[in-house]
Design an enzyme around this catalytic site. Structure first.
Site, short mmCIF file in Angstrom:
data_model
loop_
_atom_site.label_atom_id
_atom_site.label_comp_id
_atom_site.label_asym_id
_atom_site.label_seq_id
_atom_site.Cartn_x
_atom_site.Cartn_y
_atom_site.Cartn_z
N CYS A 171 3.04 10.51 51.37
CA CYS A 171 1.92 10.25 52.29
C CYS A 171 2.25 10.62 53.71
O CYS A 171 1.38 11.07 54.46
CB CYS A 171 1.51 8.79 52.20
N VAL A 182 -11.07 6.18 47.63
CA VAL A 182 -10.93 4.93 46.86
C VAL A 182 -10.73 3.76 47.83
O VAL A 182 -11.18 2.65 47.55
CB VAL A 182 -9.79 5.05 45.82
N GLY A 183 -10.11 4.01 48.97
CA GLY A 183 -9.95 2.96 49.98
C GLY A 183 -11.30 2.36 50.35
O GLY A 183 -11.43 1.14 50.51
N GLU A 198 -3.33 1.41 52.76
CA GLU A 198 -2.28 2.38 53.08
C GLU A 198 -2.75 3.73 52.59
O GLU A 198 -2.61 4.06 51.40
CB GLU A 198 -0.96 1.96 52.40
N GLY A 208 -3.29 4.54 48.49
CA GLY A 208 -3.90 5.70 47.82
C GLY A 208 -4.79 6.45 48.79
O GLY A 208 -4.56 6.41 50.00
#
Ligand code: NAD
Length: 445
Positions: A255, A203-204, A221, A199
């Site tokens: 992505c 948020v990572g 990722e 994501g």
């Protein structure tokens, strides 16, 4: 649109799920190769037996065409599972190493791959089957129990996979938790042995901070702006066809999609015509009617993207329809590095062209920004290839055809710096979810 479980998922539920899976792991049930292979085969069967239902769900969520479902979602996942089934024995084989002479004769030293325990896989919505099941396959192949968190914005796919995964996989060693931020936050408070997150970087950071509390390793990722350098000697017809195919797949919501083009002014001008004909050739003069052209996932992203359309002169595209979350494949020229479209990952069907004086400036441009998930280049010059390889850093470096790195399972897939950490695909999926344990057996002699 987001899905949530029909009954509220609480912190107690999260603890219970992880405890149950940890108990299974401790029994040793997930370790034998037979168990792992059985789970992989069941995952395979899940995909082949339910391909139509999966395609329907993906159409409902993202209007994905059947061709894209078959190649990228189902096909891409099957390819990874099949590779695992074929090579798992070899990948997991212990590796002997040389023993120094000061140790007694007969001493052996080797490395063995051992499963980590209970893994958590959190997926993003843009390829909600592939991005969920490929890491799940890696976790199972490595002999772990796994908590599976599908992406809530791909609501129909999340709901379908929750039912199917519960039906096909070992229920004592796998659990699906549907939901959004609330449910994920409750899960992240638990102790896992590995967290695999796909994501965005914001948020990572949340995931990594939660993992730090338990010293849990993470694979992140993430995304970012993947540049494309087009050299003056590139074949612009081939370049444009491949660029258009990669950029506008899934309406740009990939992505590793090419984010923007860097090229010299002369090539930029020539690209306008070739990109225009490549878009027309691939999607027709009304891409809205084209079965192979997707939609933006929701109105929030639609609004974000349409606000970027004024960042340059429209070469082709620009048409939008909010009710349908439709944005035409759009190419923008005369875009300034300070334009809004250059401040964030686009993640939609907008391709800005920026001009630079040549390779030196292109390299400096890339290096002035976050390290991208991919750097793409079209060039016929070996010195240019070498310089890009040696003077830039990116998750992957691809010449000649953006996004084809996804289809080479022997290559690790992952980011560096701002685009993430860790990697998967092929043997790297299994390694990610394993501990490489040194075993030294000193002889009594
Ligand atoms: P998303 O909104 O689906 O979020 C991903 C996951 O994070 C979801 O499962 C969601 O429930 C969870 N989540 C969201 N907010 C959270 C929070 N505050 N706390 C805990 N969990 C939370 O997906 P997204 O982030 O919009 O996805 C798009 C981004 O992902 C882009 O940057 C894209 O480049 C990147 N991406 C990377 C890859 C890759 O393989 N590297 C693949 C796909 C997408």
């Amino acid at each position: 649109m987001t899905t949530h479980p029909t009954t509220a998922f609480t912190g107690t539920d999260a603890t219970a799920v992880v405890t149950r899976l940890r108990e299974t792991f401790r029994t040793g049930r997930t370790r034998p190769l037979d168990w792992r292979r059985t789970q992989l085969k069941r995952l395979r069967t899940l995909l082949t037996e339910n391909a139509d239902a999966i395609a329907d769900a993906l159409y409902a969520d993202l209007r994905k065409s059947r061709a894209e479902v078959d190649t990228m979602e189902i096909g891409g996942t099957l390819r990874e599972i099949d590779g695992c089934l074929e090579h798992l024995n070899t990948w997991l084989a212990p590796q002997s190493v040389a023993v120094p002479a000061h140790l007694p004769q007969g001493t052996t030293a080797r490395t063995e791959w051992e499963p980590l325990g209970v893994a958590l896989v959190i997926s993003a919505w843009n390829y909600p089957v592939n991005l969920l099941l490929v890491p799940v396959a890696g976790a199972l192949a490595a002999g772990n129990a796994v908590v599976i968190k599908p992406a809530e914005y791909a609501a129909a796919t999340s709901a379908l996979l929750a039912v199917l995964l519960a039906r096909y996989l070992d229920p004592d060693a796998t659990a699906v938790v549907e939901g959004g931020v609330e449910e994920t936050t409750l899960l992240l408070a638990q102790r896992f042995d590995h967290i695999f997150y796909t994501g965005n970087g914001t948020v990572g950071r949340v995931v990594m901070a939660a993992a730090a509390a338990h010293l849990t390793p993470v694979t992140l990722e993430l995304g970012g702006k993947s540049p494309v350098f087009v050299d003056h000697d590139a074949d612009l017809h081939v370049t444009s066809e491949r660029l258009v195919a990669a950029k506008f797949t899934n309406a740009g919501q990939t992505c590793v999609a090419p984010d923007y083009v860097l090229t010299d002014p002369h090539t930029a001008q020539a690209l306008e015509a070739t990109l225009t004909s490549a878009v027309n050739k691939r999607f027709g003069h009304d891409p809205r009617a084209c079965e192979d052209y997707g939609r933006i996932v929701d109105e929030r992203h639609f609004d974000r993207l349409t606000a970027l359309l004024a960042a340059g002169r429209t070469v082709i595209g620009g048409q939008t329809e909010r009710a349908d979350c439709y944005i035409a494949p759009t190419v923008l020229a005369d875009v300034s590095p300070s334009a809004p479209v250059m401040q964030e990952e686009i993640f939609g069907p907008v391709l800005p062209i920026l001009t630079v004086s040549g390779l030196d400036e292109a390299i400096a441009f890339v290096n002035d920004r976050d390290r991208p998930l991919a750097l793409y280049a079209f060039t016929n010059n070996d010195t240019t290839r070498r310089r890009l390889a040696e003077e830039t850093s990116s998750g992957a470096l691809v010449f000649g055809w953006p996004m084809q790195q996804l289809g080479v399972p022997e290559l690790p897939f992952g980011g560096v710096g701002g685009s993430g950490m860790g990697a998967y695909h092929g043997r790297f999926s299994v390694e990610t979810f394993s501990h490489r344990k040194p075993v030294l057996d000193v002889s009594a002699a």
